[in-house]
Design a protein around this motif. Sequence first.
Motif: not given
Lengths: 402, 402
Positions: B314, B317-318, B320-322, B399, B401
């Motif tokens: 999670k 994905l959320e 590090m956007k990978c 929330n 990055a």
Amino acid sequence: MASRTTTMAPEAPQAPLIRSSVEAAHALIQPHIHRTPVLTNTTLTTLASTPQTGDALKGTQWEGQEPAKPKAKLFFKCENFQRIGAFKVRGAFHAVMRLIEQEGIEEVRRKGVVTHSSGNHAQALALAARSFSIPAHIVMPTISTPSKIAGTQAQNATVHFSGSTSQEREAVVADVIQKTGATLVPPYDHLNIILGQGTMALEIQTEVAKLLAEGESLDAVIAPCGGGGMLSGIAVALHGTGIKVFGAEPSFQGGDDARRGVEAGERITSVKTLTIADGLRTPLGDHTWKIVSDKAYVSGLYAVTEKNIKDAMKLVLERMKCFVEPSAVVGLATILYNEDFRNMMEREAGEKGWNIGVVFSGGNTTIEAITKIFAEVPEEKAERHEGVVGADGKRVAENVAG
Amino acid sequence: MASRTTTMAPEAPQAPLIRSSVEAAHALIQPHIHRTPVLTNTTLTTLASTPQTGDALKGTQWEGQEPAKPKAKLFFKCENFQRIGAFKVRGAFHAVMRLIEQEGIEEVRRKGVVTHSSGNHAQALALAARSFSIPAHIVMPTISTPSKIAGTQAQNATVHFSGSTSQEREAVVADVIQKTGATLVPPYDHLNIILGQGTMALEIQTEVAKLLAEGESLDAVIAPCGGGGMLSGIAVALHGTGIKVFGAEPSFQGGDDARRGVEAGERITSVKTLTIADGLRTPLGDHTWKIVSDKAYVSGLYAVTEKNIKDAMKLVLERMKCFVEPSAVVGLATILYNEDFRNMMEREAGEKGWNIGVVFSGGNTTIEAITKIFAEVPEEKAERHEGVVGADGKRVAENVAG
């Protein structure tokens, strides 16, 4: 209520909306932003250059037409990897840093900054303000998701709650300004915001040039259009370069207000859409309308369906392995699924094809939100557009990254 | 059945398992693989260097203990951006190219290659074979997901179906070999596969060095351990460099077979786990056991829970956007949540902290699969480890990055 004067971030002295102003903005904000990568992906580039099947066009306005045969090489500007996960920090840092130049850091620290947003701009402004020890006031609807509220508070911003209508929000903003003297930094309709967002276009140009062979050049850029701050900034930055700029919107419930407004020759000032591209639910502002509606700046606006957005998002996540929010992929969805755009590209780009920059604007979504989006019954036929290109040149299902 | 000789990709003449063999493998396969990026992320690095809360440790074997206070800077090797979406192409290309060197391209084309796999190795071998116009035979269980079958077929491979037990699979492989003369390229327990996978370690070293300040160095690398091909390869590549190598496994249903085997001093040859880290459900092989169980090569093995894997996934994905698959994040999960590892790191790295390479092995999952994983009731307390670090230095939900 007592009469109030709204203190906007001052626009005079204000740099004009020309490329050199964007370059100056870039020089100013560069130490505070990430230089996000420009990525390529064989699967998506091949898919863009492969005609849609007749079956894919069934039920659309292009049913029965010969599918377009455009050629395109895609270059993805990944602003989902930007600080706070979206391009919005560019404009926020630029607006805050110009404010400091104009009023002096002590004065700005004394008064603070304020905005109304429940989205990426709120976190962007909070981060920019925190970086200079400036108090930030963020007006958010009481119904905002707890994670967004917590995220904004984690940036040390003061969250003020309001009702959900724009009147209710503006009343709270006015109240904050009266009490603190804070300067309003709006999310998109502000010259310094526009110039800040435009800085990504300079990076796209530079990075794509590095990836191209000698003699090749960047032909076009496509970006999402909500309030139009980013699209306007890109258009200003690329004006006079010969690089065409296009905007993409969701069509759901009239979310393609910019496209419709430009077609009708009059700005649409109110939009009520619950498109999954939730960053694009806003209408254009005064400033952004002027640029977006000017064909010399923005060559065209195109709309895509919710299904198109979901299909494009699935491809970006599963094939390209990039985590993006729905708003981020409307440009790619336009390239892959909008036959008006694809026919135009075939006509204009010809045999040589286009090298086209595709902006992924942000990645601020959650597994929970994605689960909800993909659990919904699509408003059109299932799994129509999805898939990549097989050995026979047809679009087929596959599970292979580029 | 008639007696059969299994034709493995020949191991003689075979380069020894030393760093220079990995370097030679790298030189050979480089034109065919992506040099995947090494990324950093402030949020995850900060989280790694922040003690877990006492609450987070409740119900674990570390309940009531003082949480470790390690310092670590993380460098993510993103093999999810590799061709076919996983590191497996490194070994597959290396094995196929050595086979061509040894037997000649015409002979290899005449006979073809074969493997049994329903996962990333199948697609990797199919791609490597296709690149040299070599027929590839992939034996897959009949129950494999249709997208994996279609994906393998889209690489022009011939799919042969078998039952799900290893005996049934091997019978079909033997049958293919008898009929075609194809050479078996196994998924991990093969010297050329090990050397091929190890090439990523050379890239990690080079790329991390570019990101570090003068005088700093890479201290350790942590990688997932399933069959152990990648972990062995990395350990061989880094042996003698002073860079420590660690392996990470899922603990669910005994999935930490390598760790348990090393602890007991005897290889565990059978594993039956349905861990969500589905790439790590396999036991070590003969070759990989020798390296993985040798402390001079692999300094330690650590296990994480399904909840740890989901929490880490999670975050990746959320924040590090990978887009990564569950198997990819067991190394990160170990760094964030395994107190044995964190205490060891605090002790060994001290005030200076470690620069640690973290391998994201692949990204071949789907939105549908992720939805299922996160819909399941977690076997432990909800949302315990999730979150990042607030202004007060505590782990809080956010929330933002990096």
